[in-house]
Design a protein around this motif. Structure first.
Motif, short mmCIF file in Angstrom:
data_model
loop_
_atom_site.label_atom_id
_atom_site.label_comp_id
_atom_site.label_asym_id
_atom_site.label_seq_id
_atom_site.Cartn_x
_atom_site.Cartn_y
_atom_site.Cartn_z
N SER A 81 14.77 59.17 5.51
CA SER A 81 14.13 57.85 5.53
C SER A 81 14.55 57.04 4.32
O SER A 81 14.63 57.57 3.21
N THR A 82 14.78 55.75 4.55
CA THR A 82 15.10 54.85 3.44
C THR A 82 13.88 54.02 3.03
O THR A 82 14.01 53.08 2.25
N LEU A 83 12.70 54.37 3.54
CA LEU A 83 11.51 53.68 3.06
C LEU A 83 11.33 53.99 1.58
O LEU A 83 11.47 55.16 1.17
N PRO A 84 11.02 53.01 0.76
CA PRO A 84 10.85 53.26 -0.68
C PRO A 84 9.88 54.40 -0.98
O PRO A 84 10.14 55.23 -1.85
N SER A 85 8.77 54.49 -0.23
CA SER A 85 7.79 55.54 -0.48
C SER A 85 8.37 56.92 -0.16
O SER A 85 8.07 57.90 -0.83
N SER A 86 9.21 56.99 0.88
CA SER A 86 9.83 58.27 1.24
C SER A 86 10.86 58.69 0.20
O SER A 86 10.94 59.87 -0.16
N ILE A 87 11.63 57.73 -0.29
CA ILE A 87 12.61 58.03 -1.34
C ILE A 87 11.91 58.53 -2.59
O ILE A 87 12.32 59.51 -3.22
N GLN A 88 10.81 57.90 -2.93
CA GLN A 88 10.05 58.31 -4.11
C GLN A 88 9.50 59.73 -3.94
O GLN A 88 9.51 60.54 -4.88
N MET A 89 9.05 60.05 -2.72
CA MET A 89 8.50 61.37 -2.46
C MET A 89 9.58 62.45 -2.61
O MET A 89 9.35 63.49 -3.23
N ILE A 90 10.77 62.21 -2.04
CA ILE A 90 11.88 63.16 -2.17
C ILE A 90 12.26 63.31 -3.65
O ILE A 90 12.51 64.42 -4.13
N GLN A 91 12.29 62.21 -4.35
CA GLN A 91 12.65 62.24 -5.76
C GLN A 91 11.69 63.12 -6.56
O GLN A 91 12.11 63.91 -7.42
N LYS A 92 10.41 63.03 -6.25
CA LYS A 92 9.42 63.85 -6.95
C LYS A 92 9.59 65.34 -6.63
O LYS A 92 9.43 66.20 -7.49
N ILE A 93 9.94 65.64 -5.39
CA ILE A 93 10.09 67.03 -4.97
C ILE A 93 11.25 67.72 -5.68
O ILE A 93 11.14 68.87 -6.12
N VAL A 94 12.37 67.00 -5.80
CA VAL A 94 13.57 67.63 -6.36
C VAL A 94 13.66 67.48 -7.88
O VAL A 94 14.50 68.11 -8.51
N LYS A 95 12.79 66.66 -8.46
CA LYS A 95 12.86 66.40 -9.90
C LYS A 95 12.67 67.69 -10.70
O LYS A 95 11.80 68.50 -10.41
N GLU A 96 13.57 67.86 -11.67
CA GLU A 96 13.51 68.99 -12.61
C GLU A 96 13.61 70.35 -11.91
O GLU A 96 13.08 71.34 -12.38
N ASN A 97 14.26 70.37 -10.76
CA ASN A 97 14.54 71.63 -10.07
C ASN A 97 16.03 71.72 -9.79
O ASN A 97 16.70 70.70 -9.59
N LYS A 98 16.54 72.93 -9.76
CA LYS A 98 17.94 73.12 -9.38
C LYS A 98 18.02 72.98 -7.86
O LYS A 98 17.52 73.83 -7.12
N THR A 99 18.64 71.90 -7.43
CA THR A 99 18.63 71.56 -6.00
C THR A 99 20.04 71.50 -5.45
O THR A 99 20.95 70.94 -6.07
N LEU A 100 20.21 72.08 -4.26
CA LEU A 100 21.45 71.94 -3.52
C LEU A 100 21.23 70.86 -2.46
O LEU A 100 20.38 71.01 -1.59
N PHE A 101 21.98 69.79 -2.58
CA PHE A 101 21.86 68.68 -1.63
C PHE A 101 22.94 68.81 -0.56
O PHE A 101 24.12 68.98 -0.86
N ILE A 102 22.52 68.73 0.70
CA ILE A 102 23.45 68.73 1.83
C ILE A 102 23.48 67.32 2.40
O ILE A 102 22.47 66.84 2.93
N ILE A 103 24.60 66.65 2.29
CA ILE A 103 24.74 65.29 2.82
C ILE A 103 25.47 65.39 4.16
O ILE A 103 26.64 65.77 4.20
N ALA A 104 24.75 65.09 5.25
CA ALA A 104 25.28 65.33 6.59
C ALA A 104 25.44 64.03 7.36
O ALA A 104 24.47 63.27 7.51
N SER A 105 26.65 63.76 7.83
CA SER A 105 26.91 62.57 8.65
C SER A 105 28.15 62.81 9.48
O SER A 105 29.24 63.02 8.92
N LYS A 106 28.02 62.80 10.80
CA LYS A 106 29.17 62.98 11.68
C LYS A 106 30.21 61.90 11.41
O LYS A 106 31.39 62.19 11.20
#
Length: 536
Positions: free
Chosen positions: A115-140
């Motif tokens: 989601s590109t809703l600002p609130s959703s972006i903020q929520m994801i940002q909080k979840i991954v903040k200060e954690n070792k995260t593997l990001f999978i960027i998927a787009s056909k």
């Protein structure tokens, strides 16, 4: 009627067309021609068909994909605490369906950024903040606007926050994302197949790699998908072929205007329902016809359902299915057509993925619809890009100022039509509960089916159906958390695209004769969802 893995109830009134469809499949050698990738089944040339039917080979290829995924994970040495899958539509729905059903490694936290809703972006940002995260960027396509925007934002915050974060890409060969992954030193890029469309790609890296990273045994999924392919290929006669029988019944439903295909799913299978919703809506929702997948609708009173309903119950076998069993048995006793599918075990999902892709391909042949394109999805993309390329243009959303308008509109809609709720919200638990209550009122009081699309994700899922298939009698846009980010420049681009998407959708709907009501339900607005519930 019972057929190995599925039981069908109360289909007698559809029997004439059902039998006709089975005979048509037999006379026209549809199964044989499908395996041969004969494009004339769908009115397309063989080259285009060959470039669309690569998914027929995925059950064999998926075992190697699973092994490659497992090998890649073994090299990570538990380096990451969280896995964040970023993508839209078919690039992520299959993976989410697997993870939600099969479960995940409890030592890893799996999160989806869709989601590109600002609130959703903020929520994801909080979840991954200060954690070792593997990001999978998927787009056909490698150029999905929302996916690339989310990636750029996450890259910016993670570079400064935690340099140990890492990115991998899943995309087709020679895409913008592939080039970007090379430029930005992604850890790895996994390539999809150019002859497999996004919604048919679940048995490729798009579905299996994220699921493996979340701790799922994807080799078992590969094995059950191959088992289903073998079974379907050996069943040469349509009347003994599970995919053919389901497709023939669904085509009979379309002809008889029993077109509200209502999914009832065990909790663990909710995400499988959303995967199938996209497959059905985007593949068959064309030429002003098709079926309307009604997903995750709250249980209504039995007499609230119209005769345009057919139900399909996907049951995982858990003990918490008891209330759903009772509801489905009530529907059967009320003589509604019901398809009952028991998942034999969790990894049976691989077989179901392949089965339903076959069903949709055969259904497309019966309805003379090409199930491998999505022509109307592009309308919103073109409009949004035009708006974003002209930032000076003022977008004024015409928000509703009198909720009684909704009540009035709903009371005038024919019971065999449906209402589309399109919610540009973060999708928190309370919000979703309120939306469920809203759908129940619409169903029980107004005797109307309702669909629910969470924006912007639905644009890559059911958006095709709303514009090209059976159109809703009315659409209600619910917009949350736009005003909260007025002063935050970090989120201004996300607010801009969200507004452009809503504006474009309403304008396109208007050009198609679909009435819309847009309601601002953010904290600073005049109304909230409770107000809507109380009013209608």
């Amino acid at each position: 009627m019972e057929h190995d893995l599925i039981t069908m109830f109360n289909i007698e009134h559809l029997d004439i067309e059902y039998r006709k469809n089975l005979n048509l499949l037999d006379e026209n050698r549809v199964l044989e021609r499908l395996w041969e990738k004969d494009g004339s089944l769908w009115g397309i040339n063989d080259k285009l068909a060959s470039n669309s039917l690569g998914w027929l080979n995925l059950p064999e290829q998926s075992e190697l994909i699973s092994k490659n995924s497992t090998y890649f994970i073994s090299r990570l040495c538990d380096k990451y605490e969280k896995v964040c899958l970023v993508g839209m539509g078919g690039s992520i729905l299959g993976a989410k369906a697997i993870v939600d059903l099969v479960g995940q490694d409890t030592s890893k936290y799996f999160v989806v950024g869709d989601s590109t809703l600002p609130s959703s972006i903020q929520m994801i940002q909080k979840i991954v903040k200060e954690n070792k995260t593997l990001f999978i960027i998927a787009s056909k396509s490698g150029s999905t606007l929302e996916t690339m925007m989310i990636y750029e934002h996450l890259k910016q915050i993670t570079d400064s926050d935690n340099p140990e974060n890492s990115f991998i890409a899943i995309t087709d060969p020679d895409t913008y994302l592939g080039k970007k992954a090379s430029e930005d030193s992604f850890q790895h890029t996994f390539l999809g197949f150019v002859d497999v469309g996004g919604r048919y790609s679940v048995l490729s890296y798009f579905g299996l790699l994220p699921a493996a990273l979340a701790g799922c045994k994807t080799t078992l999924i590969a094995q059950t998908s191959l088992g289903m392919k073998t079974q379907l290929k050996l069943s040469e006669k349509p009347n003994s072929n599970l995919a053919s029988t389901i497709a023939s019944l669904l085509a009979a439903c379309v002809l008889n205007r029993v077109d509200k295909l209502t999914f009832i799913t065990s909790k663990k299978l909710d995400s499988f329902g959303y995967w199938l919703e996209q497959l059905l809506a985007e593949s068959i929702g064309k030429q002003d016809t098709g079926l309307i997948p009604v997903v995750n609708e709250p249980f209504l009173q039995t007499d609230s359902y119209s005769t345009d309903r057919i139900f399909i119950y996907f049951r995982s076998g858990d003990h918490d299915d008891e209330s759903q069993d009772i509801h489905v048995e009530q529907l059967i006793n009320a003589k509604f057509p019901v398809l009952w599918v028991d998942f034999q075990d969790l990894y049976f999902i691989g077989a179901q993925f392949f089965l339903w892709q076959m069903v949709i391909a055969i259904l497309g042949a019966l309805l003379k619809i090409n199930p491998f394109d999505q022509p109307d999805v592009e309308k919103t993309k073109v409009s949004v890009n035009r708006i974003l390329n002209n930032p000076q243009k003022q977008l004024n959303l015409d928000y509703c100022t009198d909720l009684n308008i909704i009540k009035s509109k709903l009371s005038l809609i024919s019971p065999k039509s449906y209402v589309a709720l399109l919610a540009f919200i973060a999708g928190g638990r309370k919000q979703m509960e309120h939306l469920g209550e809203l759908r129940k009122i619409i169903g029980d009081k107004y005797k109307l089916a309702s669909t629910l699309g969470i924006g912007p994700g639905y644009l890559h899922s059911t958006g095709q159906m709303y514009k090209g298939g059976l159109k809703p009698a009315h659409s209600i846009f619910l917009v949350d958390n736009m005003s909260d980010f007025d002063v935050n420049q970090d989120y201004s681009k996300f607010k801009q695209i969200t507004k452009a998407q809503i504006f474009s959708e309403i304008e396109i709907f208007k050009s198609l004769g679909i009435e819309s009501t847009c309601i601002d339900i953010s904290e600073k607005s005049e109304f909230n969802i409770i107000d809507i519930l109380n009013c209608i």
